[in-house]
Design a protein around this motif. Structure first.
Motif, PDB file in Angstrom:
ATOM      1  N   THR A  80      -4.722   2.868  -7.774  1.00  0.00           N
ATOM      2  CA  THR A  80      -5.826   2.110  -7.203  1.00  0.00           C
ATOM      3  C   THR A  80      -6.353   2.852  -5.983  1.00  0.00           C
ATOM      4  OG1 THR A  80      -4.901  -0.012  -7.918  1.00  0.00           O
ATOM      5  CG2 THR A  80      -6.533  -0.075  -6.158  1.00  0.00           C
ATOM      6  N   LEU A  81      -7.675   3.077  -5.944  1.00  0.00           N
ATOM      7  CA  LEU A  81      -8.329   3.739  -4.813  1.00  0.00           C
ATOM      8  C   LEU A  81      -9.481   2.867  -4.318  1.00  0.00           C
ATOM      9  CD1 LEU A  81      -8.574   7.449  -6.070  1.00  0.00           C
ATOM     10  CD2 LEU A  81      -7.096   6.603  -4.245  1.00  0.00           C
ATOM     11  N   ASP A 101      -4.416  13.339   2.243  1.00  0.00           N
ATOM     12  CA  ASP A 101      -3.153  12.601   2.270  1.00  0.00           C
ATOM     13  C   ASP A 101      -2.783  12.120   0.869  1.00  0.00           C
ATOM     14  OD1 ASP A 101      -2.855  12.786   5.092  1.00  0.00           O
ATOM     15  OD2 ASP A 101      -4.327  11.190   5.330  1.00  0.00           O
ATOM     16  N   VAL A 102      -3.776  11.649   0.119  1.00  0.00           N
ATOM     17  CA  VAL A 102      -3.518  11.189  -1.240  1.00  0.00           C
ATOM     18  C   VAL A 102      -2.969  12.338  -2.085  1.00  0.00           C
ATOM     19  CG1 VAL A 102      -4.574  10.296  -3.348  1.00  0.00           C
ATOM     20  CG2 VAL A 102      -5.289   9.404  -1.132  1.00  0.00           C
ATOM     21  N   TYR A 103      -3.574  13.497  -1.950  1.00  0.00           N
ATOM     22  CA  TYR A 103      -3.134  14.648  -2.736  1.00  0.00           C
ATOM     23  C   TYR A 103      -1.715  15.062  -2.355  1.00  0.00           C
ATOM     24  CZ  TYR A 103      -3.946  18.664  -5.736  1.00  0.00           C
ATOM     25  OH  TYR A 103      -3.886  19.565  -6.767  1.00  0.00           O
ATOM     26  N   ILE A 112       8.066   5.423  -7.618  1.00  0.00           N
ATOM     27  CA  ILE A 112       7.378   4.188  -8.008  1.00  0.00           C
ATOM     28  C   ILE A 112       6.186   4.520  -8.917  1.00  0.00           C
ATOM     29  CG2 ILE A 112       8.092   2.907  -5.958  1.00  0.00           C
ATOM     30  CD1 ILE A 112       5.388   3.406  -4.722  1.00  0.00           C
ATOM     31  N   PRO A 113       5.952   3.719  -9.963  1.00  0.00           N
ATOM     32  CA  PRO A 113       4.906   4.051 -10.942  1.00  0.00           C
ATOM     33  C   PRO A 113       3.517   3.551 -10.576  1.00  0.00           C
ATOM     34  CG  PRO A 113       6.142   2.158 -11.699  1.00  0.00           C
ATOM     35  CD  PRO A 113       6.781   2.581 -10.402  1.00  0.00           C
ATOM     36  N   LYS A 114       3.427   2.781  -9.472  1.00  0.00           N
ATOM     37  CA  LYS A 114       2.128   2.224  -9.070  1.00  0.00           C
ATOM     38  C   LYS A 114       1.779   2.692  -7.669  1.00  0.00           C
ATOM     39  CE  LYS A 114       3.038  -2.013 -11.712  1.00  0.00           C
ATOM     40  NZ  LYS A 114       3.118  -3.489 -11.664  1.00  0.00           N
ATOM     41  N   LEU A 115       0.614   3.319  -7.538  1.00  0.00           N
ATOM     42  CA  LEU A 115       0.161   3.812  -6.238  1.00  0.00           C
ATOM     43  C   LEU A 115      -1.158   3.145  -5.866  1.00  0.00           C
ATOM     44  CD1 LEU A 115       0.876   7.638  -6.586  1.00  0.00           C
ATOM     45  CD2 LEU A 115       2.373   5.855  -5.676  1.00  0.00           C
ATOM     46  N   ARG A 116      -1.269   2.771  -4.571  1.00  0.00           N
ATOM     47  CA  ARG A 116      -2.477   2.072  -4.120  1.00  0.00           C
ATOM     48  C   ARG A 116      -2.873   2.618  -2.756  1.00  0.00           C
ATOM     49  NH1 ARG A 116      -3.262  -3.439  -1.970  1.00  0.00           N
ATOM     50  NH2 ARG A 116      -0.987  -3.634  -1.986  1.00  0.00           N
ATOM     51  N   PHE A 117      -4.112   3.120  -2.670  1.00  0.00           N
ATOM     52  CA  PHE A 117      -4.610   3.721  -1.437  1.00  0.00           C
ATOM     53  C   PHE A 117      -5.904   3.046  -0.983  1.00  0.00           C
ATOM     54  CE2 PHE A 117      -2.449   6.998  -3.914  1.00  0.00           C
ATOM     55  CZ  PHE A 117      -1.553   7.531  -3.003  1.00  0.00           C
ATOM     56  N   GLU A 118      -6.069   2.922   0.329  1.00  0.00           N
ATOM     57  CA  GLU A 118      -7.329   2.478   0.922  1.00  0.00           C
ATOM     58  C   GLU A 118      -7.858   3.601   1.796  1.00  0.00           C
ATOM     59  OE1 GLU A 118      -6.889  -1.186   3.014  1.00  0.00           O
ATOM     60  OE2 GLU A 118      -6.559  -2.384   1.197  1.00  0.00           O
ATOM     61  N   LEU A 119      -9.028   4.129   1.437  1.00  0.00           N
ATOM     62  CA  LEU A 119      -9.624   5.256   2.146  1.00  0.00           C
ATOM     63  C   LEU A 119     -10.848   4.789   2.920  1.00  0.00           C
ATOM     64  CD1 LEU A 119      -9.434   7.889  -0.718  1.00  0.00           C
ATOM     65  CD2 LEU A 119      -7.710   7.325   0.993  1.00  0.00           C
ATOM     66  N   ARG A 120     -10.830   5.017   4.214  1.00  0.00           N
ATOM     67  CA  ARG A 120     -11.949   4.610   5.064  1.00  0.00           C
ATOM     68  C   ARG A 120     -12.490   5.800   5.814  1.00  0.00           C
ATOM     69  NH1 ARG A 120      -8.333   0.286   5.510  1.00  0.00           N
ATOM     70  NH2 ARG A 120      -9.229  -1.730   4.924  1.00  0.00           N
ATOM     71  N   ASN A 121     -13.792   5.797   6.026  1.00  0.00           N
ATOM     72  CA  ASN A 121     -14.428   6.847   6.808  1.00  0.00           C
ATOM     73  C   ASN A 121     -14.422   6.430   8.269  1.00  0.00           C
ATOM     74  OD1 ASN A 121     -15.929   9.046   7.656  1.00  0.00           O
ATOM     75  ND2 ASN A 121     -17.866   7.961   7.360  1.00  0.00           N
ATOM     76  N   LEU A 138       0.859  -1.182   0.000  1.00  0.00           N
ATOM     77  CA  LEU A 138       0.000   0.000   0.000  1.00  0.00           C
ATOM     78  C   LEU A 138       0.896   1.233   0.000  1.00  0.00           C
ATOM     79  CD1 LEU A 138      -2.794  -0.887   2.573  1.00  0.00           C
ATOM     80  CD2 LEU A 138      -3.107  -0.490   0.137  1.00  0.00           C
ATOM     81  N   THR A 139       0.501   2.276  -0.681  1.00  0.00           N
ATOM     82  CA  THR A 139       1.345   3.462  -0.779  1.00  0.00           C
ATOM     83  C   THR A 139       1.662   4.037   0.597  1.00  0.00           C
ATOM     84  OG1 THR A 139       0.439   3.950  -2.965  1.00  0.00           O
ATOM     85  CG2 THR A 139       1.538   5.750  -1.812  1.00  0.00           C
ATOM     86  N   LYS A 140       0.703   3.921   1.530  1.00  0.00           N
ATOM     87  CA  LYS A 140       0.944   4.388   2.899  1.00  0.00           C
ATOM     88  C   LYS A 140       2.155   3.689   3.504  1.00  0.00           C
ATOM     89  CE  LYS A 140      -1.781   2.817   6.063  1.00  0.00           C
ATOM     90  NZ  LYS A 140      -2.976   2.602   6.929  1.00  0.00           N
ATOM     91  N   GLU A 141       2.263   2.384   3.270  1.00  0.00           N
ATOM     92  CA  GLU A 141       3.391   1.619   3.797  1.00  0.00           C
ATOM     93  C   GLU A 141       4.662   1.914   3.012  1.00  0.00           C
ATOM     94  OE1 GLU A 141       2.874   0.165   6.489  1.00  0.00           O
ATOM     95  OE2 GLU A 141       0.691   0.283   6.477  1.00  0.00           O
ATOM     96  N   ALA A 142       4.529   2.128   1.712  1.00  0.00           N
ATOM     97  CA  ALA A 142       5.704   2.446   0.892  1.00  0.00           C
ATOM     98  C   ALA A 142       6.345   3.756   1.349  1.00  0.00           C
ATOM     99  CB  ALA A 142       5.310   2.529  -0.577  1.00  0.00           C
ATOM    100  N   VAL A 143       5.505   4.740   1.693  1.00  0.00           N
ATOM    101  CA  VAL A 143       6.020   6.022   2.177  1.00  0.00           C
ATOM    102  C   VAL A 143       6.779   5.831   3.483  1.00  0.00           C
ATOM    103  CG1 VAL A 143       5.364   8.296   3.033  1.00  0.00           C
ATOM    104  CG2 VAL A 143       4.236   7.355   1.007  1.00  0.00           C
ATOM    105  N   ARG A 144       6.289   4.933   4.337  1.00  0.00           N
ATOM    106  CA  ARG A 144       6.927   4.708   5.643  1.00  0.00           C
ATOM    107  C   ARG A 144       8.313   4.090   5.526  1.00  0.00           C
ATOM    108  NH1 ARG A 144       1.692   2.316   8.999  1.00  0.00           N
ATOM    109  NH2 ARG A 144       0.677   4.334   9.370  1.00  0.00           N
ATOM    110  N   THR A 145       8.633   3.464   4.401  1.00  0.00           N
ATOM    111  CA  THR A 145       9.964   2.881   4.245  1.00  0.00           C
ATOM    112  C   THR A 145      11.042   3.956   4.172  1.00  0.00           C
ATOM    113  OG1 THR A 145       9.825   2.840   1.814  1.00  0.00           O
ATOM    114  CG2 THR A 145       9.016   0.899   3.009  1.00  0.00           C
ATOM    115  N   SER A 146      10.643   5.195   4.024  1.00  0.00           N
ATOM    116  CA  SER A 146      11.633   6.277   3.927  1.00  0.00           C
ATOM    117  C   SER A 146      12.437   6.439   5.216  1.00  0.00           C
ATOM    118  CB  SER A 146      10.938   7.596   3.579  1.00  0.00           C
ATOM    119  OG  SER A 146       9.997   7.938   4.584  1.00  0.00           O
ATOM    120  N   ILE A 147      11.946   5.897   6.337  1.00  0.00           N
ATOM    121  CA  ILE A 147      12.665   6.033   7.612  1.00  0.00           C
ATOM    122  C   ILE A 147      13.672   4.898   7.819  1.00  0.00           C
ATOM    123  CG2 ILE A 147      10.681   7.200   8.641  1.00  0.00           C
ATOM    124  CD1 ILE A 147      10.139   4.612  10.215  1.00  0.00           C
TER     125      ILE A 147
END
Length: 369
Positions: free
Chosen positions: A89-90, A73-75, A51-60, A30-39
């Motif tokens: 992917t959304l 966050d996606v923006y 990375i050319p593939k982004l995948r997000f899960e949005l929950r209310n 998931l893109t959220k997890e991919a961003v966290r690898t920066s640490i």
């Protein structure tokens, strides 16, 4: 217990991963997890931005304990992203219950201005059947799309729509769409080779004929249709006038497509106009009335069919259909049958089919449960 030198060795090993391998790993997250690898490593700080593939899960959710992403966050991720984006992917899990589709429009418009998006997957998930998310009209401006997958949406194209000239695969799953919109959309996809169609809202769709639908699919190679199509897809009175699907190699009919008089005629009509079919996957329901319509299709000949997958309850009429296919498929290698009958009935069915006339002497018939 690991020593400091062991941790240093692990970090060094991670840092030595080739960029293509690292990119593949990040794309699987998931893109959220991919961003966290920066640490993890200093050298990894900006790896995710390419990375050319982004995948997000949005929950209310209103819980302070969760860290789910929202459209803001996606923006932000899109603004920080530096490389091309080919796949997005959304997943909207109850997200639009309190939000507007306008936010999604802004995301799509950003991609339209800055990237050549090829694959778009949108899942408008919601447990209440009465709620249909409206597909953002900005999606129809992504003219470079080759592979859109749209699930649980109310789809209506804008008045000015020039089509998807590069689109090769289209998945419409559990969608609400008018016949006019569906036919217009398909007719504006001249390169379409794969269609997976499941219309879930029958009460608000006008009927159309099989002829009208197939005329929109001149290059189709893989066709999957699900659901009770008898509610909206009308059989043509003269099957001989159906267009020939000369490129169709794979046909899948499932989830109540094939039942009763309608299902038998619908199935045989599609088979008749698919002379180059190689693989068929067919799920048959009860009350199949094959004998009532088969005489209209005695000239069917499937010169290239090599695999036939069937799912049925082993009635005599369904077995008659298998015998019909065996006698008209000279290159058939395997017939695989999923059935719910007991062992005795299963053995009797196989014995009947093994004795049946066949155009391919080497065909194997196997059953499973």
């Amino acid at each position: 217990m690991k020593t400091r030198s062991m941790y240093k060795a692990e970090r060094t090993s991670l840092n030595r991963l080739p960029d293509p391998v690292l990119e593949t790993i990040l794309c699987l997250l998931l893109t959220k997890e991919a961003v966290r690898t920066s640490i993890l490593l200093r050298e990894w700080r900006y790896k995710w931005t390419h990375i050319p593939k982004l995948r997000f899960e949005l929950r209310n959710t209103t819980s302070e304990l969760t860290s789910d992403m929202d459209m803001y966050d996606v923006y932000r991720v899109l603004l920080l992203h530096r490389g091309p984006i080919h796949e997005l992917t959304l997943y909207f899990d109850h997200y639009w219950e309190h939000y507007e589709a306008f936010e999604c429009d802004q995301i799509i418009l950003h991609l339209l201005r800055n990237h050549t998006l090829k694959k778009l997957t949108l899942f408008g998930l919601y447990e209440t059947e009465d709620i249909w998310y409206k597909l953002p009209e900005s999606v129809f401006a992504l003219h470079h799309l080759t592979d859109p997958h749209l699930c649980t949406f109310d789809i209506d194209h804008p008045s000015i729509f020039n089509g998807f000239g590069s689109l090769q695969k289209l998945v419409l799953s559990y969608v609400k769409i008018s016949t006019e919109t569906l036919l217009h959309l398909l007719s504006k996809c001249p390169s379409l080779k794969t269609l997976d169609l499941h219309i879930d809202d029958y009460e608000h769709i006008d009927s159309c004929t099989i002829n009208e639908l197939l005329k929109c699919l001149p290059l189709i190679e893989h066709l999957t249709i699900s659901g009770d199509v008898s509610q909206w897809l009308v059989l043509d009175s003269v099957p001989q006038e159906l267009p020939t699907l000369i490129h169709l190699k794979y046909l899948c009919l499932n989830q109540y497509c094939i039942s009763g008089d309608y299902g038998s005629a619908f199935l045989l009509a599609l088979i008749k106009c698919s002379p180059n079919l190689e693989h068929a996957h067919l799920e048959m329901e009860y009350l199949l009335e094959f004998s009532a319509v088969k005489d209209k299709y005695l000239d069917v000949w499937l010169a290239h069919l090599n695999t036939l997958d069937l799912c049925f309850c082993s009635s005599l009429l369904e077995i008659e259909f298998v015998k019909f296919m065996l006698a008209r498929s000279p290159k058939l290698k395997k017939v695989s049958i999923l059935t719910v009958v007991d062992r005795k009935q299963d053995a009797k069915m196989v014995k009947t089919l093994l004795r049946a006339p066949r155009a391919s002497p080497g065909v194997k018939v196997c059953t499973w449960k």
